[in-house]
Design an enzyme around this catalytic site. Structure first.
Site, PDB file in Angstrom:
ATOM      1  N   GLY A  62     -24.945 -15.252  31.848  1.00  0.00           N
ATOM      2  CA  GLY A  62     -25.265 -15.425  30.431  1.00  0.00           C
ATOM      3  C   GLY A  62     -26.754 -15.503  30.139  1.00  0.00           C
ATOM      4  O   GLY A  62     -27.176 -15.129  29.059  1.00  0.00           O
TER       5      GLY A  62
ATOM      6  N   ASP B  85     -28.166  -5.695  32.378  1.00  0.00           N
ATOM      7  CA  ASP B  85     -27.211  -6.758  32.038  1.00  0.00           C
ATOM      8  C   ASP B  85     -26.623  -6.579  30.640  1.00  0.00           C
ATOM      9  O   ASP B  85     -27.336  -6.672  29.642  1.00  0.00           O
ATOM     10  CB  ASP B  85     -27.909  -8.119  32.107  1.00  0.00           C
ATOM     11  CG  ASP B  85     -28.135  -8.573  33.538  1.00  0.00           C
ATOM     12  OD1 ASP B  85     -27.161  -8.593  34.316  1.00  0.00           O
ATOM     13  OD2 ASP B  85     -29.291  -8.901  33.877  1.00  0.00           O
TER      14      ASP B  85
ATOM     15  N   HIS C 115     -31.466  -3.120  37.245  1.00  0.00           N
ATOM     16  CA  HIS C 115     -30.276  -3.908  36.932  1.00  0.00           C
ATOM     17  C   HIS C 115     -30.197  -4.087  35.423  1.00  0.00           C
ATOM     18  O   HIS C 115     -31.152  -4.559  34.792  1.00  0.00           O
ATOM     19  CB  HIS C 115     -30.347  -5.247  37.662  1.00  0.00           C
ATOM     20  CG  HIS C 115     -29.113  -6.082  37.522  1.00  0.00           C
ATOM     21  ND1 HIS C 115     -27.975  -5.867  38.267  1.00  0.00           N
ATOM     22  CD2 HIS C 115     -28.845  -7.140  36.720  1.00  0.00           C
ATOM     23  CE1 HIS C 115     -27.057  -6.775  37.941  1.00  0.00           C
ATOM     24  NE2 HIS C 115     -27.559  -7.556  36.998  1.00  0.00           N
TER      25      HIS C 115
ATOM     26  N   GLY D  72     -30.999 -15.408  31.871  1.00  0.00           N
ATOM     27  CA  GLY D  72     -31.969 -15.300  32.954  1.00  0.00           C
ATOM     28  C   GLY D  72     -32.649 -16.650  33.154  1.00  0.00           C
ATOM     29  O   GLY D  72     -32.488 -17.562  32.343  1.00  0.00           O
ATOM     30  N   GLY D  73     -33.383 -16.762  34.248  1.00  0.00           N
ATOM     31  CA  GLY D  73     -34.223 -17.933  34.462  1.00  0.00           C
ATOM     32  C   GLY D  73     -33.510 -19.198  34.899  1.00  0.00           C
ATOM     33  O   GLY D  73     -34.083 -20.284  34.829  1.00  0.00           O
TER      34      GLY D  73
ATOM     35  N   MET E  98     -24.170  -8.072  27.891  1.00  0.00           N
ATOM     36  CA  MET E  98     -23.492  -9.307  27.474  1.00  0.00           C
ATOM     37  C   MET E  98     -22.946  -9.133  26.058  1.00  0.00           C
ATOM     38  O   MET E  98     -23.608  -8.545  25.209  1.00  0.00           O
ATOM     39  CB  MET E  98     -24.467 -10.478  27.502  1.00  0.00           C
ATOM     40  CG  MET E  98     -25.127 -10.671  28.858  1.00  0.00           C
ATOM     41  SD  MET E  98     -26.168 -12.127  28.856  1.00  0.00           S
ATOM     42  CE  MET E  98     -26.924 -12.002  30.480  1.00  0.00           C
TER      43      MET E  98
ATOM     44  N   MET F 156     -20.881  -7.898  31.549  1.00  0.00           N
ATOM     45  CA  MET F 156     -20.371  -9.246  31.271  1.00  0.00           C
ATOM     46  C   MET F 156     -19.686  -9.141  29.922  1.00  0.00           C
ATOM     47  O   MET F 156     -20.197  -9.632  28.895  1.00  0.00           O
ATOM     48  CB  MET F 156     -21.532 -10.249  31.269  1.00  0.00           C
ATOM     49  CG  MET F 156     -22.064 -10.526  32.671  1.00  0.00           C
ATOM     50  SD  MET F 156     -23.732 -11.229  32.677  1.00  0.00           S
ATOM     51  CE  MET F 156     -24.710  -9.736  32.612  1.00  0.00           C
TER      52      MET F 156
ATOM     53  N   SER G 156     -33.932  -7.169  37.045  1.00  0.00           N
ATOM     54  CA  SER G 156     -33.062  -7.244  35.872  1.00  0.00           C
ATOM     55  C   SER G 156     -33.878  -7.119  34.592  1.00  0.00           C
ATOM     56  O   SER G 156     -34.770  -7.926  34.329  1.00  0.00           O
ATOM     57  CB  SER G 156     -32.318  -8.581  35.859  1.00  0.00           C
ATOM     58  OG  SER G 156     -31.832  -8.815  34.561  1.00  0.00           O
TER      59      SER G 156
ATOM     60  N   ASP H  58     -27.035 -12.114  42.469  1.00  0.00           N
ATOM     61  CA  ASP H  58     -27.654 -12.088  41.137  1.00  0.00           C
ATOM     62  C   ASP H  58     -27.814 -13.502  40.590  1.00  0.00           C
ATOM     63  O   ASP H  58     -26.819 -14.197  40.362  1.00  0.00           O
ATOM     64  CB  ASP H  58     -26.756 -11.243  40.213  1.00  0.00           C
ATOM     65  CG  ASP H  58     -27.342 -11.056  38.812  1.00  0.00           C
ATOM     66  OD1 ASP H  58     -28.457 -11.525  38.546  1.00  0.00           O
ATOM     67  OD2 ASP H  58     -26.649 -10.421  37.983  1.00  0.00           O
ATOM     68  N   GLY H  59     -29.068 -13.912  40.372  1.00  0.00           N
ATOM     69  CA  GLY H  59     -29.345 -15.183  39.714  1.00  0.00           C
ATOM     70  C   GLY H  59     -30.246 -16.093  40.533  1.00  0.00           C
ATOM     71  O   GLY H  59     -29.901 -16.494  41.640  1.00  0.00           O
TER      72      GLY H  59
ATOM     73  N   GLY I 113     -34.706 -11.149  38.036  1.00  0.00           N
ATOM     74  CA  GLY I 113     -35.140 -10.935  36.660  1.00  0.00           C
ATOM     75  C   GLY I 113     -36.443 -11.631  36.373  1.00  0.00           C
ATOM     76  O   GLY I 113     -37.517 -11.026  36.406  1.00  0.00           O
TER      77      GLY I 113
ATOM     78  N   HIS J 238     -24.348  -4.115  34.909  1.00  0.00           N
ATOM     79  CA  HIS J 238     -23.571  -5.333  35.156  1.00  0.00           C
ATOM     80  C   HIS J 238     -22.891  -5.708  33.845  1.00  0.00           C
ATOM     81  O   HIS J 238     -23.534  -6.213  32.923  1.00  0.00           O
ATOM     82  CB  HIS J 238     -24.527  -6.429  35.644  1.00  0.00           C
ATOM     83  CG  HIS J 238     -23.896  -7.777  35.795  1.00  0.00           C
ATOM     84  ND1 HIS J 238     -24.643  -8.915  35.990  1.00  0.00           N
ATOM     85  CD2 HIS J 238     -22.601  -8.179  35.783  1.00  0.00           C
ATOM     86  CE1 HIS J 238     -23.833  -9.963  36.091  1.00  0.00           C
ATOM     87  NE2 HIS J 238     -22.593  -9.535  35.958  1.00  0.00           N
TER      88      HIS J 238
ATOM     89  N   MET K 293     -22.462 -13.816  41.915  1.00  0.00           N
ATOM     90  CA  MET K 293     -23.344 -14.521  40.982  1.00  0.00           C
ATOM     91  C   MET K 293     -23.797 -15.831  41.636  1.00  0.00           C
ATOM     92  O   MET K 293     -22.967 -16.617  42.101  1.00  0.00           O
ATOM     93  CB  MET K 293     -22.616 -14.874  39.681  1.00  0.00           C
ATOM     94  CG  MET K 293     -22.220 -13.696  38.800  1.00  0.00           C
ATOM     95  SD  MET K 293     -23.566 -12.591  38.353  1.00  0.00           S
ATOM     96  CE  MET K 293     -24.643 -13.697  37.432  1.00  0.00           C
TER      97      MET K 293
HETATM   98  C1  DX5 Z   1     -27.396 -13.480  34.404  1.00  0.00           C
HETATM   99  C2  DX5 Z   1     -27.742 -12.025  34.704  1.00  0.00           C
HETATM  100  C3  DX5 Z   1     -28.820 -11.870  35.689  1.00  0.00           C
HETATM  101  C4  DX5 Z   1     -30.150 -12.436  35.251  1.00  0.00           C
HETATM  102  C5  DX5 Z   1     -30.926 -12.813  36.456  1.00  0.00           C
HETATM  103  O1  DX5 Z   1     -26.219 -13.532  33.671  1.00  0.00           O
HETATM  104  O2  DX5 Z   1     -26.605 -11.354  35.212  1.00  0.00           O
HETATM  105  O3  DX5 Z   1     -28.963 -10.503  36.087  1.00  0.00           O
HETATM  106  O4  DX5 Z   1     -30.912 -11.541  34.496  1.00  0.00           O
HETATM  107  O5  DX5 Z   1     -32.111 -13.417  36.036  1.00  0.00           O
HETATM  108  P1  DX5 Z   1     -32.945 -14.374  36.985  1.00  0.00           P
HETATM  109  O6  DX5 Z   1     -33.369 -13.546  38.164  1.00  0.00           O
HETATM  110  O7  DX5 Z   1     -34.053 -14.803  36.112  1.00  0.00           O
HETATM  111  O8  DX5 Z   1     -32.030 -15.494  37.400  1.00  0.00           O
HETATM  112 ZN    ZN Z   2     -26.857  -9.351  36.182  1.00  0.00          ZN
END
Ligand code: DX5
Ligand code: ZN
Length: 230
Positions: A142, A35, A33, A144-145, A37, A68, A8, A179-180, A201, A66, A137
């Protein structure tokens, strides 16, 4: 079983996005990937079609967008024109889920539905014929991490069963993406629960030293070797 790893870009260095894309693909990633938002459907604001178009020449790998965002439909053709290959969205973001799936496919992309941790899988039941990807999910969208929500494992098993039953009946393949919070130490367990496509990510882009162009090789190899043991 063929597994796909989709780093990601959310955790990449945004000042060097093209380079990051090239390096992570050279390290063995399968998809990018992407993202999106909107600070409305989710409490964060990221990147849109212009950035997708800008990174498109940096790789021939599929770009997995993706969304959102809410509403969804207006922005779909823009991403198709910007070179997206796969477009997924959250059913809560669209007033007409079946129509949005059709719109994505008519624009030449593969289509997918994304399920938040609390979103029931029944949303897929009447649109299986329009799905190329189901994305679960394993965090709330919203940021990462965040940490992997363990209940996702049971939900993955349930989604796997639905998809397998549909595949047997129709002969059509639907990918099951997660994802996540996917890391080297949990990816095997997630694969055993039924996922075949993994977004990662922070686990990927957080690896290695900034100055090393090969810094993603070792984390990608570790993810692959964990999957090889499944
Ligand atoms: C969260 C995103 C994910 C995110 C994943 O809303 O859709 O794609 O970047 O990040 P990690 O792998 O750090 O959880
Ligand atoms: Zn994502």
């Amino acid at each position: 079983m063929t597994y796909r790893i989709a780093p990601s870009l959310l955790s990449a260095d945004f000042a060097k996005l093209g380079e990051e894309v090239a390096h992570v693909i050279a390290s063995g990633a399968d998809w990018i990937h992407f993202d999106v938002m909107d600070n409305h459907y989710v409490p964060n604001l990221t990147i849109g079609p212009l950035v997708c178009e800008a990174i498109r020449p940096c790789t021939t790998a599929p770009i997995d967008v993706h969304l959102m965002v809410k509403p969804v439909d207006r922005i779909v053709p823009d991403f198709a024109k910007a070179g997206a290959n796969i477009i997924t969205f959250h059913p809560e973001g669209s007033e007409h889920v079946d129509r949005t799936l059709g719109l994505i496919r008519d624009s030449g992309c593969q289509a997918g539905l994304v399920f938040n941790p609390a979103t029931p899988l029944i949303w897929m039941d009447h649109v299986m014929d329009k799905l190329d990807v189901v994305l679960l999910m394993s965090v709330n969208p919203g940021y990462g991490g965040q940490s992997f929500i363990p209940g996702t494992l049971d939900k993955l098993r349930e989604a796997r069963a639905r998809i397998d039953a549909y595949e047997q009946k129709s002969g059509r393949r639907i990918l099951l993406e997660v994802d996540g919070g996917v890391k080297v130490d949990n990816i095997a367990e997630i694969a055993r629960a039924g996922a075949d496509t993994f977004v990662a990510g922070s686990a990927v882009f957080g690896a290695g030293k900034d100055s090393d162009p090969q810094r993603y090789n070792s984390v990608m190899a570790s993810l692959r070797s964990a999957l090889a043991g499944v």
